[in-house]
Write a protein that holds these residues in place. Structure first.
Motif, PDB file in Angstrom:
ATOM      1  N   ARG A  44      28.319  54.622  13.949  1.00 25.86           N
ATOM      2  CA  ARG A  44      28.462  55.649  14.993  1.00 25.86           C
ATOM      3  C   ARG A  44      27.167  56.440  15.154  1.00 25.86           C
ATOM      4  O   ARG A  44      26.758  56.773  16.272  1.00 25.86           O
ATOM      5  CB  ARG A  44      29.607  56.587  14.639  1.00 25.86           C
ATOM      6  N   ARG A  45      26.535  56.759  14.015  1.00 27.72           N
ATOM      7  CA  ARG A  45      25.283  57.506  14.084  1.00 27.72           C
ATOM      8  C   ARG A  45      24.201  56.688  14.783  1.00 27.72           C
ATOM      9  O   ARG A  45      23.418  57.208  15.591  1.00 27.72           O
ATOM     10  CB  ARG A  45      24.816  57.916  12.687  1.00 27.72           C
ATOM     11  N   ILE A  46      24.162  55.368  14.486  1.00 28.25           N
ATOM     12  CA  ILE A  46      23.168  54.506  15.139  1.00 28.25           C
ATOM     13  C   ILE A  46      23.421  54.439  16.629  1.00 28.25           C
ATOM     14  O   ILE A  46      22.499  54.537  17.457  1.00 28.25           O
ATOM     15  CB  ILE A  46      23.199  53.103  14.508  1.00 28.25           C
ATOM     16  N   ILE A  47      24.720  54.281  16.996  1.00 30.05           N
ATOM     17  CA  ILE A  47      25.072  54.215  18.420  1.00 30.05           C
ATOM     18  C   ILE A  47      24.720  55.530  19.112  1.00 30.05           C
ATOM     19  O   ILE A  47      24.197  55.550  20.240  1.00 30.05           O
ATOM     20  CB  ILE A  47      26.567  53.886  18.581  1.00 30.05           C
ATOM     21  N   SER A  48      24.990  56.657  18.442  1.00 32.69           N
ATOM     22  CA  SER A  48      24.664  57.963  19.015  1.00 32.69           C
ATOM     23  C   SER A  48      23.156  58.110  19.214  1.00 32.69           C
ATOM     24  O   SER A  48      22.691  58.614  20.245  1.00 32.69           O
ATOM     25  CB  SER A  48      25.193  59.073  18.105  1.00 32.69           C
ATOM     26  N   THR A  49      22.395  57.623  18.218  1.00 29.95           N
ATOM     27  CA  THR A  49      20.939  57.698  18.325  1.00 29.95           C
ATOM     28  C   THR A  49      20.436  56.836  19.471  1.00 29.95           C
ATOM     29  O   THR A  49      19.560  57.240  20.253  1.00 29.95           O
ATOM     30  CB  THR A  49      20.289  57.249  17.008  1.00 29.95           C
ATOM     31  N   LEU A  50      21.032  55.615  19.598  1.00 23.80           N
ATOM     32  CA  LEU A  50      20.626  54.729  20.681  1.00 23.80           C
ATOM     33  C   LEU A  50      20.979  55.326  22.043  1.00 23.80           C
ATOM     34  O   LEU A  50      20.199  55.235  23.003  1.00 23.80           O
ATOM     35  CB  LEU A  50      21.301  53.361  20.516  1.00 23.80           C
ATOM     36  N   ALA A  51      22.161  55.930  22.132  1.00 26.59           N
ATOM     37  CA  ALA A  51      22.569  56.547  23.401  1.00 26.59           C
ATOM     38  C   ALA A  51      21.639  57.693  23.769  1.00 26.59           C
ATOM     39  O   ALA A  51      21.259  57.864  24.934  1.00 26.59           O
ATOM     40  CB  ALA A  51      24.018  57.039  23.298  1.00 26.59           C
ATOM     41  N   SER A  52      21.277  58.487  22.751  1.00 27.32           N
ATOM     42  CA  SER A  52      20.361  59.602  23.002  1.00 27.32           C
ATOM     43  C   SER A  52      19.003  59.083  23.444  1.00 27.32           C
ATOM     44  O   SER A  52      18.393  59.614  24.379  1.00 27.32           O
ATOM     45  CB  SER A  52      20.224  60.454  21.745  1.00 27.32           C
TER      46      SER A  52
END
Length: 493
Positions: A5-13
């Motif tokens: 989730r953190r990786i996905i959040s970072t990618l989305a950001s």
């Protein structure tokens, strides 16, 4: 799962950041293209104007040469015609004289000699100047375009003005106005006549300012936060009519020429402390309506206050408006002033220093009071000026006009008409409370006492309303009243 989730959040950001970056680049590219087309069009227009100016000037110079040539030609042709006539007359006379020498008869000879003498005396050849009246010289029309040619070869794009420098030592904050002075950059300042440039590039200045709570320079604020003043032609400006509701004001300035506006100067922060307060609605009487900086008297549920019923009581009353001593008490449920007090207090305390504010009565007012009070010294039903902890100026238009200073249940009548603007000056440490007619710059009354408790601004309104102006500095005209007041105090002592 959490790490994903953190990786996905970072990618989305990051994706959002890249989209914003690409949008910015696209916008900048489009702006660059539009600006370059605009500049190219302006350059072509300037070149056309320059060429047109050169052609017009060339035609003017050619016309000057042609007119001078025609004038000289006409003068020389006139001399030429007169000379030919004189020459023909001279040759004819010469032939006649030679012929006379062959005459043998003495009488005929004397007659011929006399005619020759008379004709010689009147001959055009002896009255005609033998020098041309004009010369062939036309050198005064020779033009040297060397300087102009060098100037054209040295054409360059108009530079963007550099940031001016605000002269903080020359800036003045007084009477709710800020006078700002700045110095242009040295290159722009010298780029005038004889300074190496074609003209001074700066056409005008722009000043921006904003109020703040912080005594620090603002650098990264949006344009919407700044108030703007444009089209300033001199390196100074006065911003007047300000309300100092925050303790500091930040100012910056930039120069603009025909090409564009330059960078802003380093912003400077000036202190603008002033007494700023509002009405404490918790203390307001139930019959007082508080809105921003105004208070109006709007009684609740009293027969005499209803405009539709006033006519019924006109026989038993001199006026349809009830007197302040005969109105009903306040609506239940209020924690503060009630009965016939009709009072509201300010929401800021005064415990030291100098403070100033102003009051303006609204239309159709009947009576009001303005002053200061110790908050704890007033009960719910107390009126201003009737206690030892309140001081006020009372004005009335009820039945007759009157103005009085009230304190500790004592009133001193004043021989002044009620002003349209009343200034209140309170110097807590010196114990001075002054009331000023601002429009006429007249001292209405001065209380001299010793304040032992914090004070709050206090107001009473009955019929009509008042408006207050706060965020005001102590005006410079107060200096005259203070010096006069000190002189009178010294004489009395």
């Amino acid at each position: 799962m959490e790490a994903l989730r953190r990786i996905i959040s970072t990618l989305a950001s990051k994706n959002e950041e890249l989209q914003h970056f690409l949008g910015t680049v696209d916008s900048t590219l489009m702006g660059l293209q539009e600006e370059s087309c605009k500049v190219m069009s302006e350059l072509e227009t300037e070149l056309e104007l320059l060429s047109s100016t050169l052609e017009d000037r060339g035609r003017q110079l050619q016309e000057n040469i042609r007119e001078e040539k025609e004038r000289k030609e006409a003068e020389l042709q006139r001399q030429q015609s007169e000379g030919k006539l004189a020459l023909m007359s001279c040759e004819e006379l010469l032939n006649f004289a030679n012929h006379s020498l062959t005459i043998s008869n003495e009488e005929e000879f004397l007659t011929a000699a006399k005619q020759i003498k008379e004709r010689v005396t009147m001959a055009p050849a002896f009255r005609l100047t033998t020098r041309p009246t004009v010369s062939e010289n036309m050198s005064q029309f020779t033009v040297d375009f060397g300087g102009e040619r060098a100037g054209l070869q040295g054409l360059h794009f108009l530079p963007v003005p550099r940031a001016p420098e605000i002269d903080v030592s020359s800036c003045v904050v007084r009477d709710n106005a800020v006078s700002v002075v700045w110095q242009p950059h040295s290159e722009e300042e010298c780029n005038g006549d004889g300074g190496g440039g074609s003209s001074r590039p700066i056409e005008r200045y722009e000043v921006e300012y904003q109020k703040t709570n912080r005594n620090s320079v603002l650098r990264a604020t949006g344009d919407a936060c700044w108030e703007k003043i444009c089209d300033i032609t001199e390196p100074q400006v006065t911003i007047s009519g300000l309300k100092f509701d925050l303790p500091f004001i930040v100012i910056r300035v930039r120069a603009r020429n025909k090409a564009a506006a330059g960078e802003f100067s380093e912003p400077v922060t000036l202190e603008t402390r002033a007494f700023n307060f509002g009405f404490d609605t918790v203390t307001a009487h139930a019959d007082l309506k508080v809105q921003c900086d105004t208070v109006t008297w709007e009684p609740q549920g009293v027969k005499g206050h209803d405009a539709r019923l006033r006519g019924k009581d006109s026989k038993n009353s001199r006026s349809a408006t009830p007197s302040p001593n005969k109105t009903a008490g306040s609506r239940a449920g209020r924690d503060r002033f009630a009965g016939e007090s009709y009072t509201v207090l300010g929401d800021q305390e005064i415990s030291g220093g100098c403070h100033y504010w102003e009051l303006r009565p609204l239309a159709d007012w009947k009576s009001f009071s303005v002053g200061v009070a110790c908050r704890g010294s007033l009960g719910r039903f107390d009126q201003l000026g009737k206690s030892s902890g309140s001081w006020c100026l009372y004005a009335s238009q009820w039945l007759q006009s009157s103005l009085a200073a009230k304190h500790n249940n004592r009133a001193k009548a004043l021989d002044w008409a009620a002003p349209q603007r009343i200034g209140v000056y309170c110097h807590y440490d010196n114990g001075d409370l002054m009331f000023i007619d601002v429009d006429r710059l007249r001292l209405l009354h001065c209380f001299r006492t010793k304040f032992s408790q914090p004070l709050v601004p206090a107001f009473t309104v009955w019929c009509g309303g008042i408006a207050i102006a706060t965020g005001l500095q102590v005006p410079s005209f107060m200096g005259n009243f203070l010096s006069t007041n000190r002189s009178l105090s010294s004489l009395s002592q």
